[in-house]
Design a protein around this motif. Sequence first.
Motif, PDB file in Angstrom:
ATOM      1  N   LEU A  61     117.262  -9.881  49.325  1.00  0.00           N
ATOM      2  CA  LEU A  61     118.531 -10.561  49.052  1.00  0.00           C
ATOM      3  C   LEU A  61     118.583 -11.087  47.617  1.00  0.00           C
ATOM      4  O   LEU A  61     119.592 -11.663  47.211  1.00  0.00           O
ATOM      5  CB  LEU A  61     118.735 -11.735  50.026  1.00  0.00           C
ATOM      6  CG  LEU A  61     119.113 -11.371  51.450  1.00  0.00           C
ATOM      7  CD1 LEU A  61     119.123 -12.614  52.344  1.00  0.00           C
ATOM      8  CD2 LEU A  61     120.479 -10.681  51.488  1.00  0.00           C
ATOM      9  N   GLY A  62     117.491 -10.888  46.881  1.00  0.00           N
ATOM     10  CA  GLY A  62     117.447 -11.326  45.489  1.00  0.00           C
ATOM     11  C   GLY A  62     117.089 -12.794  45.322  1.00  0.00           C
ATOM     12  O   GLY A  62     117.334 -13.376  44.265  1.00  0.00           O
ATOM     13  N   LEU A  91     123.053 -17.811  52.024  1.00  0.00           N
ATOM     14  CA  LEU A  91     122.019 -17.362  51.101  1.00  0.00           C
ATOM     15  C   LEU A  91     122.204 -15.913  50.673  1.00  0.00           C
ATOM     16  O   LEU A  91     121.604 -15.472  49.684  1.00  0.00           O
ATOM     17  CB  LEU A  91     120.629 -17.514  51.740  1.00  0.00           C
ATOM     18  CG  LEU A  91     120.237 -18.934  52.121  1.00  0.00           C
ATOM     19  CD1 LEU A  91     118.948 -18.923  52.939  1.00  0.00           C
ATOM     20  CD2 LEU A  91     120.096 -19.804  50.886  1.00  0.00           C
ATOM     21  N   ALA A  92     122.996 -15.177  51.433  1.00  0.00           N
ATOM     22  CA  ALA A  92     123.161 -13.730  51.167  1.00  0.00           C
ATOM     23  C   ALA A  92     124.081 -13.466  49.990  1.00  0.00           C
ATOM     24  O   ALA A  92     124.899 -14.197  49.619  1.00  0.00           O
ATOM     25  CB  ALA A  92     123.688 -13.041  52.419  1.00  0.00           C
ATOM     26  N   PRO A  96     121.331  -2.291  58.433  1.00  0.00           N
ATOM     27  CA  PRO A  96     121.733  -1.869  57.087  1.00  0.00           C
ATOM     28  C   PRO A  96     121.364  -2.806  55.936  1.00  0.00           C
ATOM     29  O   PRO A  96     121.217  -2.350  54.805  1.00  0.00           O
ATOM     30  CB  PRO A  96     123.256  -1.747  57.198  1.00  0.00           C
ATOM     31  CG  PRO A  96     123.631  -2.625  58.341  1.00  0.00           C
ATOM     32  CD  PRO A  96     122.475  -2.569  59.289  1.00  0.00           C
ATOM     33  N   ASP A  97     121.229  -4.093  56.193  1.00  0.00           N
ATOM     34  CA  ASP A  97     120.937  -4.983  55.071  1.00  0.00           C
ATOM     35  C   ASP A  97     120.068  -6.160  55.530  1.00  0.00           C
ATOM     36  O   ASP A  97     120.007  -6.461  56.722  1.00  0.00           O
ATOM     37  CB  ASP A  97     122.236  -5.490  54.422  1.00  0.00           C
ATOM     38  CG  ASP A  97     123.043  -6.395  55.324  1.00  0.00           C
ATOM     39  OD1 ASP A  97     122.750  -7.600  55.369  1.00  0.00           O
ATOM     40  OD2 ASP A  97     123.963  -5.885  55.999  1.00  0.00           O
ATOM     41  N   PRO A  98     119.397  -6.807  54.579  1.00  0.00           N
ATOM     42  CA  PRO A  98     118.452  -7.865  54.945  1.00  0.00           C
ATOM     43  C   PRO A  98     119.098  -9.063  55.649  1.00  0.00           C
ATOM     44  O   PRO A  98     118.483  -9.637  56.554  1.00  0.00           O
ATOM     45  CB  PRO A  98     117.809  -8.266  53.622  1.00  0.00           C
ATOM     46  CG  PRO A  98     118.599  -7.621  52.553  1.00  0.00           C
ATOM     47  CD  PRO A  98     119.397  -6.523  53.160  1.00  0.00           C
ATOM     48  N   ALA A  99     120.296  -9.427  55.259  1.00  0.00           N
ATOM     49  CA  ALA A  99     120.950 -10.556  55.938  1.00  0.00           C
ATOM     50  C   ALA A  99     121.212 -10.212  57.401  1.00  0.00           C
ATOM     51  O   ALA A  99     121.001 -11.049  58.293  1.00  0.00           O
ATOM     52  CB  ALA A  99     122.244 -10.932  55.221  1.00  0.00           C
ATOM     53  N   ALA A 100     121.634  -8.994  57.668  1.00  0.00           N
ATOM     54  CA  ALA A 100     121.859  -8.563  59.052  1.00  0.00           C
ATOM     55  C   ALA A 100     120.548  -8.570  59.827  1.00  0.00           C
ATOM     56  O   ALA A 100     120.517  -8.937  61.007  1.00  0.00           O
ATOM     57  CB  ALA A 100     122.488  -7.164  59.077  1.00  0.00           C
ATOM     58  N   ARG A 101     119.461  -8.171  59.178  1.00  0.00           N
ATOM     59  CA  ARG A 101     118.146  -8.183  59.840  1.00  0.00           C
ATOM     60  C   ARG A 101     117.733  -9.596  60.207  1.00  0.00           C
ATOM     61  O   ARG A 101     117.244  -9.846  61.313  1.00  0.00           O
ATOM     62  CB  ARG A 101     117.098  -7.548  58.924  1.00  0.00           C
ATOM     63  CG  ARG A 101     117.287  -6.073  58.750  1.00  0.00           C
ATOM     64  CD  ARG A 101     116.212  -5.469  57.846  1.00  0.00           C
ATOM     65  NE  ARG A 101     116.852  -4.380  57.118  1.00  0.00           N
ATOM     66  CZ  ARG A 101     116.913  -4.265  55.810  1.00  0.00           C
ATOM     67  NH1 ARG A 101     116.321  -5.130  55.022  1.00  0.00           N
ATOM     68  NH2 ARG A 101     117.544  -3.245  55.275  1.00  0.00           N
TER      69      ARG A 101
END
Length: 175
Positions: free
Chosen positions: A128-129, A174-175, A65-70
């Motif tokens: 994550l910006g 970082l997220a 669902p999100d880049p941090a999880a990836r």
Amino acid sequence: MTAAVQVFHEQGVEKTTLGDIARTAEVPLGNVYYYFKTKDLLVEAAVDAHGSQLHTLTAHLDELPDPAARLRALVAGWVDQRDTAARFGCPFGTLATELDKRDGGPDQATAKVMRALIDWTESQFTQLGRPDAHDLAIELVAAYQGMSVLTHTLRDPDLMARQGRRLQDWIDTLA
């Protein structure tokens, strides 16, 4: 191809013969020669196989669902391979390092695969910006390669587990 990737990882390219690959694949040596006239052609195919595996992995991770999880899942996958890393090192990093030492070797092909990992990782940090996404991607991939080398050199899979937790915590900050 799977057998070639495995044997190159376990023995290194220079020590591996086409006979070793045929035995591991449980096929007659002639079958290997039919598809790959030289070991260099097989090495090139193995590099391509690593690229395909990376593409499959990142496509699977992109479903999260999100880049941090990836990114955390990427690190978890590395840690899951800690026993293999302790015994043989990073499957692709060791191959890339060995091939880079050969004259006329497929070093550009290995660089392309490594860049693909860095680019995918950078895209996650961008999502994550993070304005420093490229530097963070380099840092993450370099941390993995470093922990893989140390895990292998010290034959300590727990080292990779500890460093993996550290990287996942770092990603969370970082997220």
